[in-house]
Design an enzyme around this catalytic site. Sequence first.
Site, PDB file in Angstrom:
ATOM      1  N   GLU A   8       0.835  -1.220   0.000  1.00 52.93           N
ATOM      2  CA  GLU A   8       0.000   0.000   0.000  1.00 52.93           C
ATOM      3  C   GLU A   8       0.867   1.266   0.000  1.00 52.93           C
ATOM      4  OE1 GLU A   8      -2.713   1.143   3.406  1.00 52.93           O
ATOM      5  OE2 GLU A   8      -4.227   0.564   1.915  1.00 52.93           O
ATOM      6  N   LYS A  25     -14.285   2.269  -1.747  1.00 52.91           N
ATOM      7  CA  LYS A  25     -15.112   2.574  -0.561  1.00 52.91           C
ATOM      8  C   LYS A  25     -16.347   3.388  -0.961  1.00 52.91           C
ATOM      9  CE  LYS A  25     -11.079   2.709   2.480  1.00 52.91           C
ATOM     10  NZ  LYS A  25     -10.278   3.546   3.405  1.00 52.91           N
ATOM     11  N   HIS A  84       7.306 -26.345  -0.223  1.00 58.37           N
ATOM     12  CA  HIS A  84       6.521 -27.410  -0.875  1.00 58.37           C
ATOM     13  C   HIS A  84       5.333 -26.843  -1.649  1.00 58.37           C
ATOM     14  CE1 HIS A  84       8.813 -30.432   1.411  1.00 58.37           C
ATOM     15  NE2 HIS A  84       8.768 -29.529   2.378  1.00 58.37           N
TER      16      HIS A  84
HETATM   17  O1  LIG Z   1      -7.651   3.073  10.461  1.00 60.45           O
HETATM   18  P1  LIG Z   1      -8.732   3.248   9.438  1.00 60.45           P
HETATM   19  O2  LIG Z   1      -9.012   4.687   9.126  1.00 60.45           O
HETATM   20  O3  LIG Z   1      -9.959   2.486   9.811  1.00 60.45           O
HETATM   21  O4  LIG Z   1      -8.188   2.616   8.048  1.00 60.45           O
HETATM   22  C1  LIG Z   1      -7.978   1.234   7.993  1.00 60.45           C
HETATM   23  C2  LIG Z   1      -7.132   0.914   6.782  1.00 60.45           C
HETATM   24  O5  LIG Z   1      -7.829   1.272   5.568  1.00 60.45           O
HETATM   25  C3  LIG Z   1      -6.927   1.961   4.703  1.00 60.45           C
HETATM   26  O6  LIG Z   1      -7.202   3.339   4.782  1.00 60.45           O
HETATM   27  C4  LIG Z   1      -7.082   1.478   3.273  1.00 60.45           C
HETATM   28  O7  LIG Z   1      -8.421   1.391   2.947  1.00 60.45           O
HETATM   29  C5  LIG Z   1      -5.546   1.662   5.244  1.00 60.45           C
HETATM   30  O8  LIG Z   1      -4.582   2.593   4.819  1.00 60.45           O
HETATM   31  C6  LIG Z   1      -5.796   1.675   6.722  1.00 60.45           C
HETATM   32  O9  LIG Z   1      -4.772   1.036   7.442  1.00 60.45           O
END
Ligand SMILES: O=P(O)(O)OC[C@H]1O[C@](O)(CO)[C@@H](O)[C@@H]1O
Length: 439
Positions: free
Chosen positions: A282, A410, A303
């Site tokens: 990421e 999202k 394996h």
């Molecule tokens: O801590 P948050 O804001 O819930 O985010 C959780 C995870 O989701 C992300 O933003 C990626 O969707 C990551 O970078 C982060 O660690």
Amino acid sequence: MKGKCLFNYTNAMEKTIGNDGVLSTDIEHIKNEIEESYNRLFKKYENKELGFMDLIYQKDLTTYNELKKYSKDFEYIIIIGMGGSILGAQMVYEAIKGIYYNEHTTNKKVYFLDNSDPEKTFEVLNLVDLEKTLVFAISKSGNTAETIANFLIVRDRLKNNIKNYVKNIVIVANDGMLREMAEKEGYMLFDVPKNVGGRFSVLSAVGLAPLSCMGINIEMLLNGARDMDKLCKNKDIFKNPALMNAVIHYILYNKGKTVAVLMPYIERLHKFGMWYRQLWGESLGKDGKGQTPVVSVGAKDQHSQLQLYLEGPKDKIITFLRVNKFKNDLIIKNSNYLSGHNLSELLLSEQEGTEASLTSRNVPNVSIVIDELNEYTLGKLIYLYEMQTAFMGELLKINAFNQPAVEDGKRITRELLRGKSIEELTGFKSYDKNYIIEM
Ligand SMILES: O=P(O)(O)OC[C@H]1O[C@](O)(CO)[C@@H](O)[C@@H]1O
């Protein structure tokens, strides 16, 4: 605490594997680039952009020690989070307590709700005694859908089954719904420093709050990280393991090694590999660049994966995580070549054998060797990888500390739950009967 570690990059160098490795001239040729990357990183640090580098100098652990005392009478811990908000605590817990700790502990059993899988949440809720369960809901943004969903389900169960359920909840959140709920309903609440990125937050309250309640020596974690920091601040690449490993990965990436395999030869570091996957993937997957992180556990993945590493595309660099001393060992009897050896000797000989077979085929590989895996050496390893990732981001000239692309998914999820269709949201069909095979 015993803490000897070493970084061995012999098998990534031209002297060992010829042109498939880092040439002696390669580092010299990019020394200005290396220096500029180092300087850019520390400029960001001076500008207070890299909070993870300050976290390790936190001295006052009073709040965590108080939380540890508070948690004394609870028998279960549930941690709710996603990505960097849970992977860190999970990997520290497993690295220190072992993979079957829940099965034999008379202390707290710990469960991680790290997905929106209804079966997992259902099972966990039926494994615990809610009255004796301390629930951590962790989200830096406070709005991550899976975390909110799991928390609302668990909170509802708590509210309907026990008196004064508020005492069973700890929130770690800076903003969003989770923080609003904590402030409105009066839950214990911890902040995450705004300049600490999610995948770099394990040594903030994100990790230290729950870990302090799980019998983890968080002070030794920080001590290990601090001792590693002394090395990672060194401008001399030949004395700075994080910078050297980043430069090796960078040089070989530019020679087509687009896959970075992490291969721990101890089960307790499997979840460390899952933490590393997010950290490396990421952080670096930006602007069409990035090195795909793969986790393989030795010896078992010899394996399943090793044939590919040995004879497949020459697109990989392998990092071994080797631990020399194990918490327990067992002797093998009544066999020919195995007889009289400990199981650890078999495991470590397999690591050496795998290393040698990769090297003999000029597959570049490095090794991180840890004398024994404890909070101190794990703290070193965590910080080594955080700094290595930060250096690699500067070498690739990308921003290692954001994740803009994931926001699309999202947004689409939120709109789907509000009744929109994929076609409305994206303009394309993801289900065309001309391309379906019933099976
Ligand atoms: O801590 P948050 O804001 O819930 O985010 C959780 C995870 O989701 C992300 O933003 C990626 O969707 C990551 O970078 C982060 O660690």
